[in-house]
Scaffold this motif. Structure first.
Motif, PDB file in Angstrom:
ATOM      1  N   HIS A 156      17.872   5.528  -4.758  1.00  0.00           N
ATOM      2  CA  HIS A 156      17.948   4.822  -3.472  1.00  0.00           C
ATOM      3  C   HIS A 156      16.671   5.045  -2.662  1.00  0.00           C
ATOM      4  CE1 HIS A 156      19.134   4.247   0.781  1.00  0.00           C
ATOM      5  NE2 HIS A 156      19.812   3.224   0.270  1.00  0.00           N
ATOM      6  N   ASP A 157      16.165   6.275  -2.658  1.00  0.00           N
ATOM      7  CA  ASP A 157      14.930   6.588  -1.931  1.00  0.00           C
ATOM      8  C   ASP A 157      13.724   5.879  -2.543  1.00  0.00           C
ATOM      9  OD1 ASP A 157      16.339   8.138  -0.197  1.00  0.00           O
ATOM     10  OD2 ASP A 157      15.720  10.062  -1.049  1.00  0.00           O
ATOM     11  N   LEU A 158      13.684   5.810  -3.863  1.00  0.00           N
ATOM     12  CA  LEU A 158      12.551   5.162  -4.541  1.00  0.00           C
ATOM     13  C   LEU A 158      12.516   3.659  -4.256  1.00  0.00           C
ATOM     14  CD1 LEU A 158      12.534   6.900  -8.055  1.00  0.00           C
ATOM     15  CD2 LEU A 158      11.091   7.395  -6.086  1.00  0.00           C
ATOM     16  N   GLU A 159      13.685   3.067  -4.012  1.00  0.00           N
ATOM     17  CA  GLU A 159      13.763   1.622  -3.744  1.00  0.00           C
ATOM     18  C   GLU A 159      13.535   1.290  -2.266  1.00  0.00           C
ATOM     19  OE1 GLU A 159      17.551   0.435  -5.256  1.00  0.00           O
ATOM     20  OE2 GLU A 159      16.847   0.415  -7.333  1.00  0.00           O
ATOM     21  N   ARG A 174      10.026  -2.813  -8.658  1.00  0.00           N
ATOM     22  CA  ARG A 174      11.403  -2.698  -9.142  1.00  0.00           C
ATOM     23  C   ARG A 174      11.427  -2.191 -10.585  1.00  0.00           C
ATOM     24  NH1 ARG A 174      15.837  -4.988  -6.467  1.00  0.00           N
ATOM     25  NH2 ARG A 174      16.940  -3.894  -8.119  1.00  0.00           N
ATOM     26  N   ALA A 175      10.547  -2.758 -11.425  1.00  0.00           N
ATOM     27  CA  ALA A 175      10.472  -2.321 -12.827  1.00  0.00           C
ATOM     28  C   ALA A 175      10.032  -0.864 -12.917  1.00  0.00           C
ATOM     29  CB  ALA A 175       9.510  -3.223 -13.598  1.00  0.00           C
ATOM     30  N   LEU A 176       9.098  -0.477 -12.061  1.00  0.00           N
ATOM     31  CA  LEU A 176       8.593   0.895 -12.042  1.00  0.00           C
ATOM     32  C   LEU A 176       9.703   1.875 -11.671  1.00  0.00           C
ATOM     33  CD1 LEU A 176       5.712   1.929 -12.571  1.00  0.00           C
ATOM     34  CD2 LEU A 176       5.349   1.946 -10.097  1.00  0.00           C
ATOM     35  N   VAL A 177      10.469   1.551 -10.637  1.00  0.00           N
ATOM     36  CA  VAL A 177      11.578   2.402 -10.197  1.00  0.00           C
ATOM     37  C   VAL A 177      12.611   2.535 -11.310  1.00  0.00           C
ATOM     38  CG1 VAL A 177      13.563   2.531  -8.628  1.00  0.00           C
ATOM     39  CG2 VAL A 177      11.293   2.010  -7.720  1.00  0.00           C
ATOM     40  N   THR A 178      12.935   1.426 -11.969  1.00  0.00           N
ATOM     41  CA  THR A 178      13.916   1.460 -13.072  1.00  0.00           C
ATOM     42  C   THR A 178      13.441   2.383 -14.180  1.00  0.00           C
ATOM     43  OG1 THR A 178      14.619  -0.796 -12.565  1.00  0.00           O
ATOM     44  CG2 THR A 178      15.167   0.048 -14.747  1.00  0.00           C
ATOM     45  N   SER A 179      12.161   2.278 -14.553  1.00  0.00           N
ATOM     46  CA  SER A 179      11.634   3.132 -15.633  1.00  0.00           C
ATOM     47  C   SER A 179      11.632   4.597 -15.213  1.00  0.00           C
ATOM     48  CB  SER A 179      10.227   2.686 -16.038  1.00  0.00           C
ATOM     49  OG  SER A 179       9.296   2.963 -15.017  1.00  0.00           O
ATOM     50  N   ILE A 205       0.844  -1.209   0.000  1.00  0.00           N
ATOM     51  CA  ILE A 205       0.000   0.000   0.000  1.00  0.00           C
ATOM     52  C   ILE A 205       0.878   1.257   0.000  1.00  0.00           C
ATOM     53  CG2 ILE A 205      -1.652   1.352   1.356  1.00  0.00           C
ATOM     54  CD1 ILE A 205      -2.829  -1.385   2.297  1.00  0.00           C
ATOM     55  N   GLU A 206       1.901   1.266   0.864  1.00  0.00           N
ATOM     56  CA  GLU A 206       2.781   2.440   0.969  1.00  0.00           C
ATOM     57  C   GLU A 206       3.494   2.717  -0.345  1.00  0.00           C
ATOM     58  OE1 GLU A 206       6.197   4.894   1.480  1.00  0.00           O
ATOM     59  OE2 GLU A 206       6.295   2.781   0.942  1.00  0.00           O
ATOM     60  N   ARG A 207       4.058   1.681  -0.971  1.00  0.00           N
ATOM     61  CA  ARG A 207       4.778   1.862  -2.232  1.00  0.00           C
ATOM     62  C   ARG A 207       3.838   2.216  -3.375  1.00  0.00           C
ATOM     63  NH1 ARG A 207       9.465   3.649  -2.268  1.00  0.00           N
ATOM     64  NH2 ARG A 207       8.366   4.677  -0.609  1.00  0.00           N
ATOM     65  N   SER A 208       2.612   1.682  -3.363  1.00  0.00           N
ATOM     66  CA  SER A 208       1.630   2.024  -4.405  1.00  0.00           C
ATOM     67  C   SER A 208       1.293   3.510  -4.358  1.00  0.00           C
ATOM     68  CB  SER A 208       0.349   1.192  -4.235  1.00  0.00           C
ATOM     69  OG  SER A 208       0.616  -0.169  -4.408  1.00  0.00           O
ATOM     70  N   LEU A 209       1.192   4.048  -3.153  1.00  0.00           N
ATOM     71  CA  LEU A 209       0.903   5.479  -3.001  1.00  0.00           C
ATOM     72  C   LEU A 209       2.123   6.338  -3.317  1.00  0.00           C
ATOM     73  CD1 LEU A 209      -1.205   5.334   0.298  1.00  0.00           C
ATOM     74  CD2 LEU A 209      -2.065   5.674  -2.026  1.00  0.00           C
ATOM     75  N   SER A 210       3.309   5.868  -2.910  1.00  0.00           N
ATOM     76  CA  SER A 210       4.531   6.664  -3.087  1.00  0.00           C
ATOM     77  C   SER A 210       5.047   6.662  -4.517  1.00  0.00           C
ATOM     78  CB  SER A 210       5.636   6.138  -2.163  1.00  0.00           C
ATOM     79  OG  SER A 210       5.270   6.289  -0.825  1.00  0.00           O
ATOM     80  N   LEU A 211       4.863   5.553  -5.223  1.00  0.00           N
ATOM     81  CA  LEU A 211       5.436   5.428  -6.575  1.00  0.00           C
ATOM     82  C   LEU A 211       4.416   5.749  -7.668  1.00  0.00           C
ATOM     83  CD1 LEU A 211       7.605   2.201  -6.104  1.00  0.00           C
ATOM     84  CD2 LEU A 211       8.364   4.574  -6.122  1.00  0.00           C
ATOM     85  N   ARG A 212       3.626   6.797  -7.429  1.00  0.00           N
ATOM     86  CA  ARG A 212       2.712   7.262  -8.493  1.00  0.00           C
ATOM     87  C   ARG A 212       3.503   8.168  -9.440  1.00  0.00           C
ATOM     88  NH1 ARG A 212      -1.732  10.050  -5.171  1.00  0.00           N
ATOM     89  NH2 ARG A 212       0.077  10.338  -3.835  1.00  0.00           N
TER      90      ARG A 212
END
Length: 201
Positions: free
Chosen positions: A101-104, A175-180, A27-34
């Motif tokens: 690093h923060d995104l991961e 992981r794929a989202l952060v890379t992109s 949930i936290e990463r879904s909200l943070s990685l928009r």
């Protein structure tokens, strides 16, 4: 639900904690990685306009750094806007590494849960098998203890796999989202560097 937990025995509580942690991280990463939060659509154009208007002040740079991860990367470029191209690119790359690093953040924990959940289920299975063998005595098997051992073994195996599969899917997705995001940030930063140094020429 409580009846299932009782039937699964005490090893299920480790899996229950792992499932709660995994759900919270997802949930936290879904909200943070928009995307709009990481890479605002018009930010690069706005930064270029500010640079070309000559209004690059420290307050503007500080505000940009707080705007978004892309803003942090572009702010590093603005701080070194009068430096040679190599220095500017290096400062942007350093900021990009920190942002990546923060995104991961928390992804290692999610990946660990995805890998560990089947092993925790297997541990529960072993505990169940021990109970099954413990039910054997000289008078024969104790049916209640035998049934409990089987339920402990099966429930823990099932729960372990049930937790591991979505955790692994989301871990790989994030992981794929952060890379992109990192690749796109690099591309936008290079565009900004090109604009700055083409203006100087």
């Amino acid at each position: 639900m409580f009846a299932i937990l009782q039937a699964a025995g005490w090893p299920i509580y480790f899996l229950l904690v792992a499932s709660i942690v995994a759900l919270a991280l997802i949930i936290e990463r879904s909200l943070s990685l928009r995307r709009q939060r990481i890479l605002p659509n018009t930010l690069l154009d706005e930064v270029i306009r500010v640079y070309q208007s000559g209004k690059v002040k420290q307050e503007v740079i500080d505000q940009l750094a707080l705007n978004s991860p892309l803003g942090r990367v572009l702010a590093a470029g603005l701080r070194n806007v009068n430096a040679p191209r190599d220095v500017m690119k290096e400062s942007i790359e350093e900021a990009g590494s920190a942002v990546a690093h923060d995104l991961e953040k928390f992804l290692t924990t999610l990946g660990t849960i995805a890998s560990l959940a089947p092993l925790m289920g297997l541990f529960g299975t072993v505990v169940g098998m021990i109970e099954i063998f413990g039910s054997q005595n000289s008078a024969g098997a104790n049916p209640a203890q035998l049934a409990h051992g089987i339920s402990v073994a099966l429930y823990n195996t099932g729960f372990g796999l049930l937790i591991a599969m979505p955790a692994m899917i989301f871990y790989r997705h994030f992981r794929a989202l952060v890379t992109s995001f990192v690749v796109e940030m690099e591309q936008q930063a290079v565009k900004f560097v090109d604009v700055v140094h083409s203006t100087r020429k």
